[in-house]
Every structure is written in C-alpha cells, then in structure tokens.
Design a protein around this motif. Structure first.
Motif, mmCIF file in Angstrom:
data_model
loop_
_atom_site.group_PDB
_atom_site.id
_atom_site.type_symbol
_atom_site.label_atom_id
_atom_site.label_comp_id
_atom_site.label_asym_id
_atom_site.label_seq_id
_atom_site.Cartn_x
_atom_site.Cartn_y
_atom_site.Cartn_z
ATOM 1 N N LEU A 51 0.836 -1.310 0.082
ATOM 2 C CA LEU A 51 0.048 -0.269 0.197
ATOM 3 C C LEU A 51 1.203 0.918 -0.218
ATOM 4 N N SER A 52 1.954 0.924 0.406
ATOM 5 C CA SER A 52 2.704 2.546 0.684
ATOM 6 C C SER A 52 3.779 2.422 -0.380
ATOM 7 N N LEU A 53 3.894 1.754 -1.130
ATOM 8 C CA LEU A 53 4.627 1.587 -2.362
ATOM 9 C C LEU A 53 3.693 1.851 -3.774
ATOM 10 N N VAL A 54 2.251 1.715 -3.740
ATOM 11 C CA VAL A 54 1.380 1.794 -4.631
ATOM 12 C C VAL A 54 1.161 3.374 -4.105
ATOM 13 N N GLU A 55 0.449 4.207 -2.891
ATOM 14 C CA GLU A 55 0.282 5.223 -3.013
ATOM 15 C C GLU A 55 1.797 6.581 -3.274
ATOM 16 N N ALA A 56 3.185 6.047 -3.292
ATOM 17 C CA ALA A 56 3.617 6.485 -3.517
ATOM 18 C C ALA A 56 4.348 6.744 -4.832
ATOM 19 N N ALA A 57 3.843 5.409 -5.978
ATOM 20 C CA ALA A 57 3.403 5.730 -6.724
ATOM 21 C C ALA A 57 2.518 6.692 -7.407
ATOM 22 N N TYR A 58 1.371 6.494 -6.512
ATOM 23 C CA TYR A 58 0.190 7.340 -7.311
ATOM 24 C C TYR A 58 0.447 8.926 -7.077
ATOM 25 N N LEU A 59 0.890 9.335 -5.722
ATOM 26 C CA LEU A 59 2.231 10.275 -5.607
ATOM 27 C C LEU A 59 2.592 11.183 -6.443
#
Length: 212
Positions: free
Chosen positions: A200-208
């Motif tokens: 989730l943290s990596l997906v959120e970073a990619a989304y950001l």
C-alpha cells in the motif's frame, strides 16, 4: 492510553492522507495495533517461564533461551509499530507549521494580504516531499523488520523442539517452546499484514508521483 487524544491524532492523519493512506492507517490500527495489544502480548507472556529444557544444569535454560530468542517478538513488533507510525506524525507537524506560518503572515500583513498557503494541507512543495519520504520510510521500516524476523526465526516459524549444546549445558539438551503453533500463526498473520502495508505504501508513492 488517552483514547480521545489518539482518536484526534488518527483523524488528523486521515485528513491529510490519500485514499491509499487511509486504508494503510486502518490496516495498521485494526490488524496490527489492536491484534498486538489484545492478543499477541498474552500469547508471548509465557515464552520465558515456559521454555523448558530437559536438564537441571544451572544457567543452561537461560543460555539456550537467549540463543533461540535473541529479541522477543513482542518487543520487535512494538519498535516496528512506533517507527512505522512516526512519519505520519511528521506530516501533521509539517501542516501545523504551515498553518502557524500563515497565521503569522496574516497578522503581519493584515487580512487583505496574499495568502502564503491557501490550503496548508495540500500536498505541494515541501509538504509533497515530506509525504513522499514518509511513505518510503514506512515501507523501508517494514521491509527491514521483515528481514530481521526472517534472520532470527527462519521462515517465520517456531519449532516445537530445539536442541541446544551451548555451555554451561553438559551435553546436547532438548528444549521445548511454549505454544509454538499459536505463536507461529500470529507471526505469519503479522508478516502478511506487514507485506500488505508495504504494498500500500509503494502504491501510494507511485500514485503521488504519477498525480504530480
């Protein structure tokens, strides 16, 4: 624990998080923190006193226990939860700094002056970097602890029987771990939830990054 203050803190973190961040926070609070407080501490409360070895040699049981359990699961999880939640507090502190700076700016220039931060919680400039680095730090902490657990406890499992031949044990002695199956289940549960949080943290970073 002051649950009112804790609830306010969670609301503040949710307010400045993306949808992925809210899911991450719910996962940490429900499936990691509450499981740790309600169940995990009780499961590991007997790990030292019920670690039995088939010898009466003084010191042998203590040495063998220290060898197979260099750091308790509970203490490692406590340190992990503290480190993994601190970056979210830094984001709140950054927003609070922006709001205080905006208030000082208005007090000095009057109500008709141009706003420095029209929306202090909007992830732009320094706050964007703070939020992104917090995501990377959270994912990094979880991955480091996954590696530590794997190094200390192979495959994240606890055997029923361990053999110890460390001094002052007179020979190879058999030692038995208290409730190894239950402890293995809780360990695997925490490992799985940690992996989900990392994703989730990596997906959120990619989304950001993609949104910017």
């Amino acid at each position: 624990m002051n649950w009112g203050m804790f609830e306010g803190l969670l609301n503040g973190v949710n307010k400045y998080s993306t949808a992925f961040g809210r899911i991450w926070l719910s996962l940490v609070f429900i499936f990691r923190l509450l499981v740790y407080v309600v169940a995990a501490e009780r499961v590991w409360s007997d790990d030292d006193k019920d670690f039995d070895c088939n010898t009466r040699q003084p010191g042998c049981t203590n040495v063998c226990y220290d060898h197979f359990f260099p750091v308790s699961h509970i203490r490692l999880w406590a340190l992990q939860l503290i480190l993994v939640t601190c970056p979210s507090l830094l984001v709140i502190m950054h927003v609070a700094y922006r709001e205080a700076k905006e208030q000082r700016h208005r007090a000095a220039g009057g109500d008709n002056c141009r706003c420095m931060y029209p929306n202090p919680g909007k992830k732009r400039g320094g706050l964007w970097w703070t939020y992104l680095l917090s995501l990377i730090f959270k994912a990094g902490v979880d991955m480091v602890f996954l590696y530590i657990f794997y190094r200390f406890y192979r495959n994240y499992t606890l055997p029923r029987l361990v053999k110890c031949e460390l001094p002052p044990c007179p020979n190879v002695v058999d030692c038995f771990i208290a409730r190894p199956t239950e402890k293995t289940i809780f360990t695997l549960f925490m490992v799985v939830t940690t992996c989900v949080c990392v994703m989730l943290s990596l997906v959120e970073a990619a989304y950001l990054i993609g949104k910017r």
